[in-house]
Design a protein around this motif. Structure first.
Motif, PDB file in Angstrom:
ATOM      1  N   PHE A 141      57.246   8.596  68.885  1.00  0.00           N
ATOM      2  CA  PHE A 141      57.809   9.934  69.063  1.00  0.00           C
ATOM      3  C   PHE A 141      57.029  10.963  68.251  1.00  0.00           C
ATOM      4  O   PHE A 141      56.677  10.704  67.097  1.00  0.00           O
ATOM      5  N   ASP A 142      56.829  12.141  68.882  1.00  0.00           N
ATOM      6  CA  ASP A 142      56.237  13.253  68.132  1.00  0.00           C
ATOM      7  C   ASP A 142      56.911  14.551  68.580  1.00  0.00           C
ATOM      8  O   ASP A 142      57.144  14.751  69.776  1.00  0.00           O
ATOM      9  N   PHE A 143      57.223  15.428  67.620  1.00  0.00           N
ATOM     10  CA  PHE A 143      57.899  16.676  68.001  1.00  0.00           C
ATOM     11  C   PHE A 143      56.931  17.770  68.417  1.00  0.00           C
ATOM     12  O   PHE A 143      57.332  18.867  68.796  1.00  0.00           O
ATOM     13  N   HIS A 144      55.628  17.472  68.370  1.00  0.00           N
ATOM     14  CA  HIS A 144      54.603  18.413  68.822  1.00  0.00           C
ATOM     15  C   HIS A 144      54.305  18.071  70.288  1.00  0.00           C
ATOM     16  O   HIS A 144      53.757  17.001  70.584  1.00  0.00           O
ATOM     17  N   ASP A 146      52.212  19.034  72.712  1.00  0.00           N
ATOM     18  CA  ASP A 146      50.852  18.737  73.175  1.00  0.00           C
ATOM     19  C   ASP A 146      50.373  17.383  72.668  1.00  0.00           C
ATOM     20  O   ASP A 146      49.723  16.630  73.388  1.00  0.00           O
ATOM     21  N   ARG A 147      50.705  17.098  71.390  1.00  0.00           N
ATOM     22  CA  ARG A 147      50.273  15.796  70.826  1.00  0.00           C
ATOM     23  C   ARG A 147      50.912  14.645  71.596  1.00  0.00           C
ATOM     24  O   ARG A 147      50.262  13.655  71.902  1.00  0.00           O
ATOM     25  N   ALA A 148      52.202  14.801  71.908  1.00  0.00           N
ATOM     26  CA  ALA A 148      52.898  13.734  72.645  1.00  0.00           C
ATOM     27  C   ALA A 148      52.283  13.583  74.039  1.00  0.00           C
ATOM     28  O   ALA A 148      52.075  12.467  74.522  1.00  0.00           O
ATOM     29  N   ARG A 168      59.841  14.401  70.908  1.00  0.00           N
ATOM     30  CA  ARG A 168      61.183  14.399  70.332  1.00  0.00           C
ATOM     31  C   ARG A 168      61.120  14.680  68.835  1.00  0.00           C
ATOM     32  O   ARG A 168      60.237  14.170  68.142  1.00  0.00           O
ATOM     33  N   ASP A 169      62.072  15.474  68.363  1.00  0.00           N
ATOM     34  CA  ASP A 169      62.213  15.676  66.923  1.00  0.00           C
ATOM     35  C   ASP A 169      63.147  14.590  66.406  1.00  0.00           C
ATOM     36  O   ASP A 169      64.363  14.644  66.628  1.00  0.00           O
ATOM     37  N   VAL A 170      62.588  13.605  65.724  1.00  0.00           N
ATOM     38  CA  VAL A 170      63.405  12.438  65.341  1.00  0.00           C
ATOM     39  C   VAL A 170      64.323  12.741  64.156  1.00  0.00           C
ATOM     40  O   VAL A 170      65.309  12.045  63.953  1.00  0.00           O
ATOM     41  N   VAL A 171      63.991  13.801  63.396  1.00  0.00           N
ATOM     42  CA  VAL A 171      64.872  14.162  62.278  1.00  0.00           C
ATOM     43  C   VAL A 171      66.142  14.803  62.840  1.00  0.00           C
ATOM     44  O   VAL A 171      67.256  14.488  62.443  1.00  0.00           O
ATOM     45  N   LEU A 188      57.567   5.041  59.886  1.00  0.00           N
ATOM     46  CA  LEU A 188      57.579   6.510  59.806  1.00  0.00           C
ATOM     47  C   LEU A 188      56.329   7.044  59.097  1.00  0.00           C
ATOM     48  O   LEU A 188      55.980   6.553  58.016  1.00  0.00           O
ATOM     49  N   ASP A 189      55.670   8.020  59.734  1.00  0.00           N
ATOM     50  CA  ASP A 189      54.605   8.793  59.086  1.00  0.00           C
ATOM     51  C   ASP A 189      54.980  10.253  59.325  1.00  0.00           C
ATOM     52  O   ASP A 189      54.491  10.900  60.248  1.00  0.00           O
ATOM     53  N   LEU A 190      55.922  10.730  58.523  1.00  0.00           N
ATOM     54  CA  LEU A 190      56.527  12.054  58.692  1.00  0.00           C
ATOM     55  C   LEU A 190      56.524  12.787  57.359  1.00  0.00           C
ATOM     56  O   LEU A 190      56.560  12.147  56.305  1.00  0.00           O
TER      57      LEU A 190
HETATM   58  C1  LIG Z   1      50.150  12.502  60.049  1.00  0.00           C
HETATM   59  S1  LIG Z   1      50.624  12.634  61.707  1.00  0.00           S
HETATM   60  C2  LIG Z   1      50.801  10.941  62.210  1.00  0.00           C
HETATM   61  C3  LIG Z   1      49.468  10.253  62.397  1.00  0.00           C
HETATM   62  C4  LIG Z   1      49.575   8.881  63.016  1.00  0.00           C
HETATM   63  N1  LIG Z   1      50.261   7.968  62.142  1.00  0.00           N
HETATM   64  C5  LIG Z   1      48.198   8.335  63.357  1.00  0.00           C
HETATM   65  O1  LIG Z   1      47.792   7.327  62.743  1.00  0.00           O
HETATM   66  O2  LIG Z   1      47.513   8.897  64.227  1.00  0.00           O
HETATM   67  C6  LIG Z   1      52.300  13.132  61.573  1.00  0.00           C
HETATM   68  C7  LIG Z   1      52.888  13.510  62.924  1.00  0.00           C
HETATM   69  O3  LIG Z   1      54.312  13.616  62.771  1.00  0.00           O
HETATM   70  C8  LIG Z   1      54.762  14.602  63.639  1.00  0.00           C
HETATM   71  N2  LIG Z   1      56.105  15.005  63.151  1.00  0.00           N
HETATM   72  C9  LIG Z   1      56.424  15.683  62.018  1.00  0.00           C
HETATM   73  N3  LIG Z   1      57.770  15.850  61.909  1.00  0.00           N
HETATM   74  C10 LIG Z   1      58.305  15.245  62.996  1.00  0.00           C
HETATM   75  C11 LIG Z   1      59.644  15.074  63.478  1.00  0.00           C
HETATM   76  N4  LIG Z   1      60.684  15.578  62.789  1.00  0.00           N
HETATM   77  N5  LIG Z   1      59.845  14.391  64.632  1.00  0.00           N
HETATM   78  C12 LIG Z   1      58.784  13.893  65.326  1.00  0.00           C
HETATM   79  N6  LIG Z   1      57.497  14.040  64.946  1.00  0.00           N
HETATM   80  C13 LIG Z   1      57.266  14.702  63.803  1.00  0.00           C
HETATM   81  C14 LIG Z   1      53.707  15.692  63.559  1.00  0.00           C
HETATM   82  O4  LIG Z   1      53.717  16.510  64.710  1.00  0.00           O
HETATM   83  C15 LIG Z   1      52.424  14.856  63.443  1.00  0.00           C
HETATM   84  O5  LIG Z   1      51.814  14.695  64.697  1.00  0.00           O
END
Ligand SMILES: C[S@@+](CC[C@H](N)C(=O)[O-])C[C@H]1O[C@@H](n2cnc3c(N)ncnc32)[C@H](O)[C@@H]1O
Length: 306
Positions: A141-144, A146-148, A168-171, A188-190
């Motif tokens: 899931f990504d809340f951006h 275009d990235r998704a 999706r905004d997972v928070v 999680l990488d958030l």
């Molecule tokens: C550092 S990047 C992740 C990189 C990924 N682990 C990789 O190896 O390519 C963090 C991502 O989290 C997304 N993000 C931040 N807050 C978020 C949220 N509340 N819900 C979903 N995505 C979120 C951002 O848009 C960003 O694309």
């Protein structure tokens, strides 16, 4: 195509062109590509050894040499490691040394179901997909938006049918009710991972599961650990992966003489001998990337929350 090895390059593949350890590129094998102005142009890749008409790679054996106009390069089959090295960066990404620790800490195996957020540039997603294989699934899931969307297109191009990417905004919205009690592991990488720990509890199976979070700052780790403790996680552990490479090779060194026969007047320091030596491969070491926090959610009947 990342799922199954094949011997010969076909149209639509993503190949890795390897020129040197520092010149490695991922190339889509097709006639035309969009240039930086969004205009479709012939897919010709320029290198320091000359140009490559990428479509000419069709029919070439993976692992063989491809002729460039002023030299040659190796055409390699794409692996998650090579993709991580060459992918287009849309965000900060997680690199292979950290990925290896994350996969181990998540205790992932073929057939597992894993949640990832954020998707970012899809670097980790490719390794998760290979580990769970087609019998498992990665929900990322990504809340951006275009990235998704771009990540979804890449997963499709790479044939990763075991990956579902959602905007999706997972928070705010969690991982979705349909995943409640369905997953073996959550990653999680958030920026605010502690705000998604409650959703992780909901989605992990009632028999429990593994959790892992990657954060650059120690303050993020502190808050995530507090939340994990409160919500009943155990075995909470944080590590940092620092990779140090060594070169092993022959060196000619003066012979040291410590025996009784040692004589300053008749010093043999000019006598050089060949030794096997071990030295750091690079003068500087890759520094801090992030802290990897992992934890276990116990089965529901032994879970204690505070
Ligand atoms: C550092 S990047 C992740 C990189 C990924 N682990 C990789 O190896 O390519 C963090 C991502 O989290 C997304 N993000 C931040 N807050 C978020 C949220 N509340 N819900 C979903 N995505 C979120 C951002 O848009 C960003 O694309």
């Amino acid at each position: 195509m990342f799922n199954q090895f094949k011997a010969i390059v076909e149209e639509g593949d993503t190949v890795i062109l390897y020129l040197s350890p520092f010149q490695v590129f991922a190339l889509p094998v097709k006639d035309t590509i969009k240039n930086k102005h969004g205009v479709m142009v012939e897919n010709i890749f320029q290198t320091s050894y000359g140009a490559l008409k990428v479509k000419d790679l069709v029919g070439v054996k993976y692992g063989s040499k491809a002729k460039l106009s002023k030299g040659w390069g190796f055409v390699l089959y794409p692996t998650p490691e090579l993709w991580t090295q060459t992918l287009p960066h849309r965000t900060q990404i997680i690199y292979t040394p950290d990925i290896s620790v994350i996969i181990m800490q998540l205790e992932l195996k073929p057939g597992d179901v894993v949640i990832e957020s954020g998707t970012g540039s899809g670097s980790l997603s490719h390794s998760l997909a290979r580990t769970v294989q087609q019998s498992g699934h990665v929900y990322t899931f990504d809340f951006h938006e275009d990235r998704a969307r771009i990540a979804t297109e890449e997963f499709q191009t790479h044939g990763l049918t075991q990956v579902t990417c959602q905007h999706r905004d997972v928070v705010q919205d969690g991982f979705g009710e349909e995943l409640n009690n369905k997953v073996d592991a959550v990653f999680l990488d958030l920026p605010h991972p502690w705000l998604a720990v409650e959703s992780a509890v909901k989605s992990l199976k009632s028999r429990g599961g593994r959790f892992c979070s990657f954060s650059p700052c120690i303050e993020q780790v502190q808050r995530t650990c507090e939340s994990l403790r409160k919500l009943g996680f155990v075995d909470i552990n944080t590590v940092e992966c620092l990779q140090k490479e060594f070169s092993v090779g022959y060196r000619n060194l003066p012979l040291a003489e410590f025996g009784e026969s040692y004589n300053h007047q008749n010093d043999n320091s000019n006598t050089r001998h060949k030794f096997v030596s071990v030295t750091p491969a690079t003068p500087t070491m890759q520094g801090h990337t992030g802290y990897i926090t992992s934890a276990t959610l116990p089965p529901v009947h032994v879970r204690v929350t505070s």
